[in-house]
Design a protein around this motif. Structure first.
Motif, PDB file in Angstrom:
ATOM      1  N   THR A   1       0.851  -1.188   0.000  1.00 24.30           N
ATOM      2  CA  THR A   1       0.000   0.000   0.000  1.00 24.30           C
ATOM      3  C   THR A   1       0.888   1.239   0.000  1.00 24.30           C
ATOM      4  O   THR A   1       2.099   1.166   0.261  1.00 24.30           O
ATOM      5  CB  THR A   1      -0.897   0.030   1.242  1.00 24.30           C
ATOM      6  OG1 THR A   1      -0.060   0.181   2.405  1.00 24.30           O
ATOM      7  CG2 THR A   1      -1.723  -1.248   1.373  1.00 24.30           C
TER       8      THR A   1
ATOM      9  N   SER B   1       2.680 -14.870   6.225  1.00 21.55           N
ATOM     10  CA  SER B   1       2.016 -13.603   5.929  1.00 21.55           C
ATOM     11  C   SER B   1       1.242 -13.668   4.617  1.00 21.55           C
ATOM     12  O   SER B   1       1.481 -14.536   3.769  1.00 21.55           O
ATOM     13  CB  SER B   1       3.042 -12.466   5.866  1.00 21.55           C
ATOM     14  OG  SER B   1       3.897 -12.651   4.740  1.00 21.55           O
ATOM     15  N   ASP B   2       0.311 -12.732   4.457  1.00 25.96           N
ATOM     16  CA  ASP B   2      -0.522 -12.636   3.259  1.00 25.96           C
ATOM     17  C   ASP B   2       0.054 -11.544   2.349  1.00 25.96           C
ATOM     18  O   ASP B   2       0.162 -10.384   2.761  1.00 25.96           O
ATOM     19  CB  ASP B   2      -1.959 -12.293   3.650  1.00 25.96           C
ATOM     20  CG  ASP B   2      -2.935 -12.422   2.494  1.00 25.96           C
ATOM     21  OD1 ASP B   2      -2.605 -11.934   1.391  1.00 25.96           O
ATOM     22  OD2 ASP B   2      -4.025 -12.991   2.683  1.00 25.96           O
TER      23      ASP B   2
ATOM     24  N   THR C   1      -1.289 -10.062  -0.160  1.00 23.24           N
ATOM     25  CA  THR C   1      -2.271  -9.118  -0.708  1.00 23.24           C
ATOM     26  C   THR C   1      -3.064  -8.362   0.347  1.00 23.24           C
ATOM     27  O   THR C   1      -3.666  -7.327   0.039  1.00 23.24           O
ATOM     28  CB  THR C   1      -3.271  -9.857  -1.623  1.00 23.24           C
ATOM     29  OG1 THR C   1      -4.029 -10.807  -0.838  1.00 23.24           O
ATOM     30  CG2 THR C   1      -2.551 -10.584  -2.743  1.00 23.24           C
ATOM     31  N   ASP C   2      -3.071  -8.845   1.578  1.00 28.35           N
ATOM     32  CA  ASP C   2      -3.908  -8.244   2.622  1.00 28.35           C
ATOM     33  C   ASP C   2      -3.060  -7.390   3.565  1.00 28.35           C
ATOM     34  O   ASP C   2      -2.311  -7.928   4.386  1.00 28.35           O
ATOM     35  CB  ASP C   2      -4.629  -9.338   3.419  1.00 28.35           C
ATOM     36  CG  ASP C   2      -5.522  -8.773   4.518  1.00 28.35           C
ATOM     37  OD1 ASP C   2      -5.740  -7.540   4.540  1.00 28.35           O
ATOM     38  OD2 ASP C   2      -6.002  -9.568   5.358  1.00 28.35           O
TER      39      ASP C   2
ATOM     40  N   ASN D   1      -3.913  -5.946   6.151  1.00 33.61           N
ATOM     41  CA  ASN D   1      -4.340  -6.131   7.539  1.00 33.61           C
ATOM     42  C   ASN D   1      -3.915  -7.484   8.108  1.00 33.61           C
ATOM     43  O   ASN D   1      -4.258  -7.795   9.251  1.00 33.61           O
ATOM     44  CB  ASN D   1      -5.860  -5.983   7.640  1.00 33.61           C
ATOM     45  CG  ASN D   1      -6.311  -4.580   7.301  1.00 33.61           C
ATOM     46  OD1 ASN D   1      -5.736  -3.601   7.777  1.00 33.61           O
ATOM     47  ND2 ASN D   1      -7.335  -4.463   6.477  1.00 33.61           N
ATOM     48  N   CYS D   2      -3.197  -8.268   7.329  1.00 33.61           N
ATOM     49  CA  CYS D   2      -2.687  -9.550   7.831  1.00 33.61           C
ATOM     50  C   CYS D   2      -1.830  -9.284   9.067  1.00 33.61           C
ATOM     51  O   CYS D   2      -0.917  -8.451   9.037  1.00 33.61           O
ATOM     52  CB  CYS D   2      -1.842 -10.219   6.749  1.00 33.61           C
ATOM     53  SG  CYS D   2      -0.814 -11.583   7.350  1.00 33.61           S
TER      54      CYS D   2
ATOM     55  N   ARG E   1       1.941  -9.767   8.563  1.00 33.77           N
ATOM     56  CA  ARG E   1       2.450  -8.694   7.698  1.00 33.77           C
ATOM     57  C   ARG E   1       2.610  -7.394   8.480  1.00 33.77           C
ATOM     58  O   ARG E   1       3.597  -6.673   8.301  1.00 33.77           O
ATOM     59  CB  ARG E   1       1.481  -8.507   6.536  1.00 33.77           C
ATOM     60  CG  ARG E   1       1.788  -7.349   5.603  1.00 33.77           C
ATOM     61  CD  ARG E   1       0.920  -7.458   4.379  1.00 33.77           C
ATOM     62  NE  ARG E   1       0.971  -6.283   3.517  1.00 33.77           N
ATOM     63  CZ  ARG E   1       0.520  -6.263   2.267  1.00 33.77           C
ATOM     64  NH1 ARG E   1      -0.021  -7.365   1.754  1.00 33.77           N
ATOM     65  NH2 ARG E   1       0.592  -5.154   1.548  1.00 33.77           N
TER      66      ARG E   1
END
Length: 402
Positions: A46, A71-72, A74-75, A77-78, A81
């Motif tokens: 982001t 970890s994610d 694409t997210d 809010n993970c 992450r």
């Protein structure tokens, strides 16, 4: 300037990273750590994360491939992450923040050693960690090559401990002491084992969470060698979210337990990561399944760039209150605030005790299970009645009616 890859490129880069890493080899994991400038290869970042990576005022960015795999990509809010990737909030130094809120440097009689409590000291053994967690409260030292502890520094610290017979308990922290070479860690444990008045050694490590493969049989044999009648060795680790409770982490914990090392967990309450009753309850249920006992839940420190992690004080109280009655007591952490200015830790609990009514010698409590009011008597002839907060007539009548 960070160049953003496409999702297919990110997934391909992750696969390549995981393939080239000898997965269960801790050295290979460390050699393949991902740095801040490389994060755009493994995440769809982001704008806030891009600013955080480029302008963070906190410690360096680094993660093992193992921890990255949790970890994610694409997210944003993970929870894993969030503990790896800086955000724009890390670029802001708020007025209430301090690089050393606990006054550890003021309380450091020799380099790398903090003496805050009369019978305990904290030994800063090294400046390196497997993962540089974004919420780290010792960011002023961790990841900084200028904070490297040479052998001579450690020898000076040991001399201080030898000359202070009131010191019974040494917390070996860092950085992460388990990032030291086996030989250096063995030397530290040997030195502590040979000091007659030191009876307790606590290893503060996040490697069971971020690099569980570091808990090797060889390492455990070293710990077992010095975990004897002279010195009792404990391990304090830091699981913050259920996603961290993997099979690999459990295997690492079991290896420590088999050599007689009790493992306790010191979670940090983190906004948007674990400041939720059910997440915290699930975490501690999983920890008990892993045979890890709850120890502390920390209120976040007022460290530079930490506004994105800090929660209202009430959140910790509410979470611990929620957990009571839903999990065994050994799974409920003490919610603590490590007081700014070197005041030490204090526990902050839910207000189950409501007060004392002298006319009937009764204490009023609210049950964590039923939520109803329960009463208990003070012994006849007690000389402690002035100790208790006195209930007003109105409150007494209200509680009687509930």
């Amino acid at each position: 300037m960070l160049v953003q890859n496409s999702l297919s490129e990110v997934l391909r880069a992750r696969e390549e990273l995981f393939t080239r890493t000898i997965w269960t080899d801790p050295t290979s994991q460390l050699q393949n750590r991902v740095k801040g400038s490389e994060l755009s290869r493994y995440f769809l970042l982001t704008e806030s994360e891009r600013i955080g990576i480029e302008q963070t005022i906190r410690l360096l960015v680094s993660t093992t491939p193992y921890y990255l795999s949790l970890s994610d990509p694409t997210d944003p809010n993970c929870p894993i992450r969030r503990m790896i990737v800086p955000t724009a909030e890390e670029a802001v130094f708020s007025l209430e923040e301090s690089s050393d809120p606990l006054d550890e440097e003021r309380l450091s009689p020799v380099r790398g050693l903090t003496h805050m409590y009369p019978n305990r000291v904290l030994l800063f053994s090294n400046h390196s960690c497997s993962v540089y967690c974004r919420h780290c409260m010792r960011g002023r030292k961790v990841s900084s090559s200028g904070e490297r502890m040479e052998k001579a520094d450690l020898e000076t610290a040991f001399d201080y401990i030898r000359n202070h017979h009131e010191v019974e308990d040494v917390v070996v922290s860092g950085g992460d002491p388990l990032n030291l070479a086996d030989a250096r860690l063995e030397w530290i444990l040997h030195e502590l084992n040979q000091i007659p008045h030191v009876r307790i050694c606590r290893l503060g490590t996040r490697n069971p969470v971020t690099l569980p493969f570091r808990i090797t049989d060889e390492l455990c044999k070293i710990i077992e060698r010095y975990n004897d009648d002279n010195l009792s060795i404990f391990c304090h680790t830091q699981f913050n979210h259920p996603k961290e409770c993997t099979k690999e982490a459990k295997d690492a914990i079991l290896r420590l337990l088999k050599v007689g090392v009790s493992v306790g967990n010191q979670a940090v309450l983190l906004k948007g990561i674990n400041d939720d009753e059910e997440i915290m309850l699930t975490l501690h249920k999983k920890l008990l399944e892993m045979r890890v006992r709850a120890y502390y839940l920390y209120d976040p420190e007022l460290i530079p760039g930490s506004r994105g992690f800090r929660t209202p004080l009430a959140r910790g109280i509410e979470i611990v209150e929620y957990m009571r009655g839903k999990i065994g007591g050994m799974g409920i952490p003490h919610f603590v605030n490590d007081l700014p200015g070197g005041g030490g830790k204090i526990t902050i609990g839910a207000n189950w005790y409501l007060g004392y009514y002298p006319k009937t010698r009764q204490h009023a409590f609210r049950s964590a299970v039923t939520k109803k009011i329960h009463f208990s008597f003070e012994p006849v002839g007690s000389d402690k009645e002035s100790y208790y907060p006195v209930l007003s007539e109105a409150d007494w009548e209200k509680f009687q009616a509930e």
